[in-house]
Enzyme design. Structure first.
Site, PDB file in Angstrom:
ATOM      1  N   LYS A   1       0.818  -1.214   0.000  1.00  0.00           N
ATOM      2  CA  LYS A   1       0.000   0.000   0.000  1.00  0.00           C
ATOM      3  C   LYS A   1       0.856   1.270   0.000  1.00  0.00           C
ATOM      4  O   LYS A   1       0.426   2.303  -0.476  1.00  0.00           O
ATOM      5  CB  LYS A   1      -0.958  -0.015   1.171  1.00  0.00           C
TER       6      LYS A   1
HETATM    7  C1  LIG Z   1      -4.461  -4.562   1.393  1.00  0.00           C
HETATM    8  C2  LIG Z   1      -3.697  -5.827   1.276  1.00  0.00           C
HETATM    9  C3  LIG Z   1      -4.100  -6.838   0.394  1.00  0.00           C
HETATM   10  C4  LIG Z   1      -5.374  -6.753  -0.419  1.00  0.00           C
HETATM   11  O1  LIG Z   1      -5.283  -5.781  -1.422  1.00  0.00           O
HETATM   12  P1  LIG Z   1      -6.621  -5.201  -2.089  1.00  0.00           P
HETATM   13  O2  LIG Z   1      -6.170  -4.085  -2.934  1.00  0.00           O
HETATM   14  O3  LIG Z   1      -7.495  -4.775  -0.957  1.00  0.00           O
HETATM   15  O4  LIG Z   1      -7.233  -6.320  -2.870  1.00  0.00           O
HETATM   16  C5  LIG Z   1      -3.296  -7.955   0.282  1.00  0.00           C
HETATM   17  N1  LIG Z   1      -2.166  -8.093   1.014  1.00  0.00           N
HETATM   18  C6  LIG Z   1      -1.760  -7.145   1.881  1.00  0.00           C
HETATM   19  C7  LIG Z   1      -0.546  -7.374   2.672  1.00  0.00           C
HETATM   20  C8  LIG Z   1      -2.502  -5.982   2.023  1.00  0.00           C
HETATM   21  O5  LIG Z   1      -2.095  -5.034   2.874  1.00  0.00           O
END
Ligand SMILES: *Cc1c(COP(=O)(O)O)cnc(C)c1O
Length: 468
Positions: free
Chosen positions: A112
C-alpha cells in the site's frame, strides 16, 4: 483527463478534485472518462529506466492539466526516493519463469505504500497550492491505516482518523498505527469487523452535512489516486521481463480488489497481460463469483492474512462499471440490489468477460502455512501469509509455461512473524527503521460500531484552525 462516477449521477471532476473527493457524491467511485493507452514501443522504452521514471511515464496521462509537468515529476521522484530498496520493487526468481515481485520496501512494509506515499505527496501539493485543509478518514483491515498515517503524519493541511477492527489486526499492524507521535494522527479501534469499519466510512461520506462540515476526504482504496499508484509496478515488471510483445501473467493476493483492479487497468492500457490470478483466503467472495457467476455476501472469517478478510470488495464496482458498458444508472441499480439482498448475479456475457481476465484461486490457513514452508524450503524466500497466497495462486494457474508469471508479495514477512515462525521456524527481522516498534507507547481510542460516536470523536479532535 476527466473523472466520472460509476453511478453516473455525480459531477465530472479533474484529477485533483477526484482525488480530494475520494468517494463520489452519488455513492459511486471515480474512474477516468477513457483509458489512455501505451503502445509496445512505449512499454519497451520503459526497460532499464528507474522506478520513478516508469511511474512518471505510466501515470502522467491520468493527471492531465491538474498538476504541472515539472511539479508532477518532482512529486513522483520524491515519493520513490523514500523507499529502502534501490530497485523499489525488486523481482526474484522462485522457479523457472515464476517470479515474485517484492512490494514491501516502503515505510510500513506493505504494497500500500507504493500508492499511499504518492497520494500523501499529491494531497500536500494540491492543498498547499489551494490554501485548503482536509479531514481524512480511512478504514483499514490492517495495512491501509499505517500506510495512510505514514503518508499524512505531521502534514499541516491534514487531520487523519483511521478506523480499524478492534482485536483483528496483528500487533505489528496495530503498533504501526498507534505508536505514531504526531498530533494530527488519530487511531480508532471499532468494536466490529473490517466490513463494519468500511460501512461506517461509507456512512460518514454519505452524510453530506458532516462531510462539508469537516471537509472530509478519503484515502481508502476507493480513492482513484490509490489505483493510479498501483498500476506502475505491473508495467515495471513487464519492462524488466521484456514483455511488450509477448504476454505476462500476475497473481495478486486480493481483498478489496484495489491492487488487482490496477492490473486490469494496466491491461486496458495495452500491457499484454494474459490473465490475472485473483487469489483469496477463505474469505472468497470474489473467487466464488468467478466460479458461480453470483457475488454473494457471507460472514467474515478471521484468517492468518487479515488484510484480505473482507466480504464486500469496494473496488469491484469499478470493474462492474466496465462490464455494464459504463452505464452508471445500471450500476447504481445493481449495487442497490446487492445492498438489499446480499447477492449480485452477473449475466452470462458479463461472467465470460470477467473470466477472460481473472482466474479465481482460494487458499485457507492450513494451505497458507504449507505454502510458506514449501517456498522457504525450495527457495529460501520468507513469505508473509498474504504473499504466500499469491505465490500459491501463481503456481496453480501458470497457464502457458512460456508466459512469465509474477506473484505479488504484498507484505514483509516481519509484519506477520507468528505465522512465518510457525511455518518455517525462522524469525523474520523487522528492518532497522522499525526495530524499536514493539516497545513504543501506544495511543488509540476504542469506539462502538456507531456512526454518531465516530462523528463526535472526529469533531472533538480536529486541530485548531480546521473548518468549523
Ligand atoms: C491490502 C492488502 C491486500 C489486499 O489488497 P486489495 O487491494 O485490498 O485487494 C493484500 N495483502 C496485503 C498485505 C494488504 O495489505
Amino acid at each position: 483527463m476527466r473523472y466520472i462516477s460509476t453511478r453516473g449521477a455525480a459531477p465530472t471532476l479533474d484529477f485533483a478534485d477526484a482525488m480530494l473527493a475520494g468517494l463520489a457524491r452519488d455513492g459511486g467511485l471515480y474512474v477516468p472518462e477513457s483509458w489512455p493507452t501505451m503502445g509496445a514501443d512505449e512499454i519497451a522504452a520503459l526497460a532499464g529506466r528507474d522506478y520513478a521514471e516508469i511511474a512518471y511515464r505510466v501515470t502522467r496521462p491520468f493527471v492531465g492539466d491538474a498538476i504541472g509537468e515539472a511539479d508532477y515529476r518532482a512529486i513522483v521522484e520524491r515519493t520513490y526516493a523514500a523507499f529502502d530498496h534501490a530497485a523499489v520493487a525488486p523481482l526474484k526468481a522462485l522457479a523457472p519463469n515464476h517470479w515474485v515481485m517484492e512490494l514491501f520496501h516502503g515505510p510500513t512494509l506493505a504494497f500500500k505504500d507504493y500508492a499511499m506515499q504518492l497520494l500523501g505527496n499529491l494531497f500536500n501539493h494540491v492543498l498547499g497550492a489551494r490554501g485548503e485543509r482536509v479531514t481524512i478518514v480511512g478504514a483499514t483491515s490492517g495495512d491501509t491505516g499505517s500506510a495512510a498515517i505514514e503518508a499524512c503524519r505531521g502534514r499541516d493541511a491534514i487531520d487523519i482518523f483511521i478506523l480499524y477492527p478492534n482485536g483483528r489486526v496483528s500487533e505489528v499492524q496495530r503498533r504501526q498505527m498507534t505508536c505514531v507521535d504526531a498530533a494530527n494522527v488519530h487511531a480508532i479501534a471499532i468494536d466490529g469487523t473490517f466490513d463494519d469499519c468500511q460501512a461506517l466510512l461509507k456512512a460518514l461520506f454519505n452524510d453530506g452535512a458532516f462531510r462539508d462540515e469537516v471537509a472530509l476526504s478519503g484515502v481508502n482504496s476507493i480513492n482513484w489516486a490509490r489505483i493510479l499508484g498501483q498500476i506502475v509496478y505491473y508495467f515495471a515488471a513487464a519492462a524488466a521481463l521484456g514483455c511488450w510483445q509477448r504476454q505476462i501473467a500476475f497473481a495478486v493476493p486480493t481483498g478489496n480488489f484495489g491492487n488487482i483492479y490496477a492490473g486490469y487497468v494496466a491491461r486496458r492500457m495495452g500491457l499484454p497481460i494474459s490473465h490475472l490470478v485473483l487469489a483469496t483466503n477463505a474469505n472468497d467472495i470474489l473467487s466464488r463469483l468467478l466460479a458461480t457467476g453470483t457475488m454473494k455476501r457471507g460472514a467474515v472469517h478471521p484468517s492468518l492474512s487479515p488484510s484480505m478478510d473482507i466480504q464486500v470488495a469496494s473496488n469491484f464496482e469499478r470493474f462492474l462499471f466496465d462490464l455494464m458498458e459504463r452505464d452508471g444508472p445500471r450500476v447504481a441499480q445493481q449495487m442497490a440490489g446487492f445492498q438489499d439482498t446480499g447477492e449480485l448475479p452477473l449475466s452470462g456475457d458479463a461472467l465470460d468477460q470477467a473470466r477472460a481476465v481473472f482466474t479465481g484461486f482460494r487458499l485457507d490457513d492450513d494451505g497458507t502455512i504449507e505454502e510458506i514452508s514449501r517456498c522457504f524450503q525450495a527457495t529460501g524466500e520468507l513469505l508473509d501469509p498474504h504473499s504466500a497466497i499469491g505465490v500459491a495462486g501463481g503456481a496453480a494457474h501458470r497457464g502457458d509455461p512460456a508466459v512469465p508469471m509474477v506473484s505479488l508479495a504484498t507484505a514483509h514477512p516481519a509484519k506477520f512473524p507468528e505465522a512465518v515462525e510457525r511455518a518455517t521456524g525462522a524469525t523474520p527481522q523487522l528492518p532497522p527503521h522499525l526495530s524499536d516498534l514493539m516497545t513504543q507507547p501506544e495511543r488509540f481510542e476504542v469506539l462502538p460500531n456507531d456512526l454518531a460516536a465516530v462523528q463526535g470523536f472526529v469533531r472533538a479532535h480536529l486541530a485548531a484552525g480546521a473548518p468549523a
